[in-house]
Design a protein around this motif. Structure first.
Motif, PDB file in Angstrom:
ATOM      1  N   PRO A 116       0.723  -1.272   0.040  1.00 23.72           N
ATOM      2  CA  PRO A 116       0.029   0.112   0.003  1.00 23.72           C
ATOM      3  C   PRO A 116       0.948   1.282  -0.118  1.00 23.72           C
ATOM      4  O   PRO A 116       0.558   2.311  -0.852  1.00 23.72           O
ATOM      5  CB  PRO A 116      -0.837  -0.136   1.297  1.00 23.72           C
ATOM      6  CG  PRO A 116      -0.985  -1.602   1.531  1.00 23.72           C
ATOM      7  CD  PRO A 116       0.249  -2.168   0.930  1.00 23.72           C
ATOM      8  N   GLU A 136      -6.555  -1.592   2.847  1.00 28.11           N
ATOM      9  CA  GLU A 136      -5.378  -1.173   4.016  1.00 28.11           C
ATOM     10  C   GLU A 136      -6.058  -0.014   4.946  1.00 28.11           C
ATOM     11  O   GLU A 136      -5.921  -0.281   6.272  1.00 28.11           O
ATOM     12  CB  GLU A 136      -3.986  -0.966   3.491  1.00 28.11           C
ATOM     13  CG  GLU A 136      -2.910  -0.571   4.623  1.00 28.11           C
ATOM     14  CD  GLU A 136      -2.745  -1.669   5.424  1.00 28.11           C
ATOM     15  OE1 GLU A 136      -2.199  -1.531   6.672  1.00 28.11           O
ATOM     16  OE2 GLU A 136      -2.907  -3.001   5.267  1.00 28.11           O
ATOM     17  N   LYS A 139      -8.760  -1.243   7.054  1.00 37.75           N
ATOM     18  CA  LYS A 139      -8.280  -2.296   8.086  1.00 37.75           C
ATOM     19  C   LYS A 139      -7.956  -1.511   9.260  1.00 37.75           C
ATOM     20  O   LYS A 139      -7.910  -1.983  10.506  1.00 37.75           O
ATOM     21  CB  LYS A 139      -7.145  -3.177   7.519  1.00 37.75           C
ATOM     22  CG  LYS A 139      -6.461  -4.278   8.655  1.00 37.75           C
ATOM     23  CD  LYS A 139      -5.309  -4.789   7.951  1.00 37.75           C
ATOM     24  CE  LYS A 139      -5.449  -5.853   6.844  1.00 37.75           C
ATOM     25  NZ  LYS A 139      -4.475  -6.500   6.212  1.00 37.75           N
ATOM     26  N   ARG A 140      -7.236  -0.339   8.901  1.00 36.91           N
ATOM     27  CA  ARG A 140      -6.697   0.459   9.865  1.00 36.91           C
ATOM     28  C   ARG A 140      -7.612   1.024  10.885  1.00 36.91           C
ATOM     29  O   ARG A 140      -7.407   1.376  12.192  1.00 36.91           O
ATOM     30  CB  ARG A 140      -5.730   1.371   9.599  1.00 36.91           C
ATOM     31  CG  ARG A 140      -4.467   0.821   9.068  1.00 36.91           C
ATOM     32  CD  ARG A 140      -3.361   1.780   8.601  1.00 36.91           C
ATOM     33  NE  ARG A 140      -2.184   1.013   7.894  1.00 36.91           N
ATOM     34  CZ  ARG A 140      -0.894   1.609   7.557  1.00 36.91           C
ATOM     35  NH1 ARG A 140      -0.995   3.035   7.971  1.00 36.91           N
ATOM     36  NH2 ARG A 140      -0.303   0.891   6.697  1.00 36.91           N
ATOM     37  N   THR A 219      -6.033 -10.657   3.439  1.00 34.81           N
ATOM     38  CA  THR A 219      -5.001  -9.859   2.904  1.00 34.81           C
ATOM     39  C   THR A 219      -4.935  -9.977   1.287  1.00 34.81           C
ATOM     40  O   THR A 219      -5.134 -11.022   0.672  1.00 34.81           O
ATOM     41  CB  THR A 219      -3.778 -10.467   3.274  1.00 34.81           C
ATOM     42  OG1 THR A 219      -3.813 -10.259   4.613  1.00 34.81           O
ATOM     43  CG2 THR A 219      -2.672  -9.586   2.504  1.00 34.81           C
TER      44      THR A 219
END
Length: 269
Positions: A116, A136, A139-140, A219
């Motif tokens: 990313p 990504e 996800k964070r 992922t």
């Protein structure tokens, strides 16, 4: 020994020449990139160079909103849409010479970036790469997501308020009746209108004729990610090893020859 040293020196010279002679792509300074319908903003390229940069930018623009809200994720997706124009971003020789050469010699996808923050070093990204950076970011901030594989296209769905919503940060379609899941949009025949001006009805039928959902929070491009991490390390360590090897053999060539001569002398005695 001399032959190995010569080969190491030749390879090292090749790598050094590549660093200086193989030019990196030049960042664009106009909006004349990608497709005509793209809302690419070149001013965002130097400002948003990592996932953390994007999240800080989104936080400042969505002050007071929950990161798990639909409005926050919608703005996040829109930011990625404005940040990139369409086109694969690849590693340069300077970034990762092993991945670069693999892409040139073996298969172009081997140099197509999947990490990313590395993707965000470039102004362009393909649909799969935009989905990777969006995944990504989701996800964070703790928003579940799943990939959706289509024909020649790649999008995401985000799970917000106990419901799935389609996010295509690459094309960023505008649905007149609001954002929904892909299944709901297809059942309501709203895909054509959402992608109007970007996909013709025939292209839309072809693109959405195959729909493959991934697992929640899996992922994306896991094998390619490992490959790029490993080759990035090797791209740095291998030239370093060659330099140490060459220096060592130049500094201590006589000692090895002396030891070999002593062994022969002892054998004769």
């Amino acid at each position: 020994m001399h032959k190995n040293r010569l080969l190491a020196l030749i390879f090292l010279v090749f790598l050094l020449a590549g660093y200086y002679l193989i030019k990196s792509p030049v960042l664009p300074d106009t909006v004349n990139n990608g497709y005509k319908w793209e809302a690419f903003d070149p001013d965002l390229v130097p400002r948003l160079r990592s996932i953390n940069d994007v999240l800080k930018y989104t936080d400042s623009s969505c002050a007071g909103q929950s990161k798990q809200s639909l409005d926050y994720v919608r703005f996040l997706s829109r930011t990625f849409s404005d940040r990139f124009y369409h086109g694969y971003s690849h590693y340069s020789f300077q970034d990762n010479w092993i991945a670069y050469l693999s892409g040139k010699i073996i298969w172009s996808h081997l140099s197509a970036i999947v990490l990313p923050d590395d993707i965000l070093k470039h102004p362009q990204a393909a649909c799969s790469q935009v989905s990777i950076v969006l995944a990504e970011a989701l996800k964070r901030i703790g928003v579940p997501y799943r990939k959706v594989g289509l024909r020649n296209h790649f999008v995401l769905e985000a799970y917000i308020n106990n419901k799935w919503y389609l996010f295509d940060a690459n094309m960023e379609p505008q649905f007149p009746n609001g954002r929904k899941s892909l299944a709901e949009l297809k059942a309501a025949h709203e895909l054509y209108e959402g992608y109007k001006g970007k996909l013709s009805p025939i292209q839309a039928d072809y693109t959405f004729s195959v729909i493959k959902y991934g697992k929640t929070n899996e992922t994306l491009a896991p094998h390619a990610s490992i490959y790029h991490r490993v080759t990035a390390i090797l791209s740095f360590l291998l030239p370093l090893f060659l330099m140490v090897y060459i220096l060592f053999t130049f500094i201590y060539p006589g000692k090895k020859l002396t030891k070999a001569a002593d062994k022969r002398s002892v054998g004769k005695m």
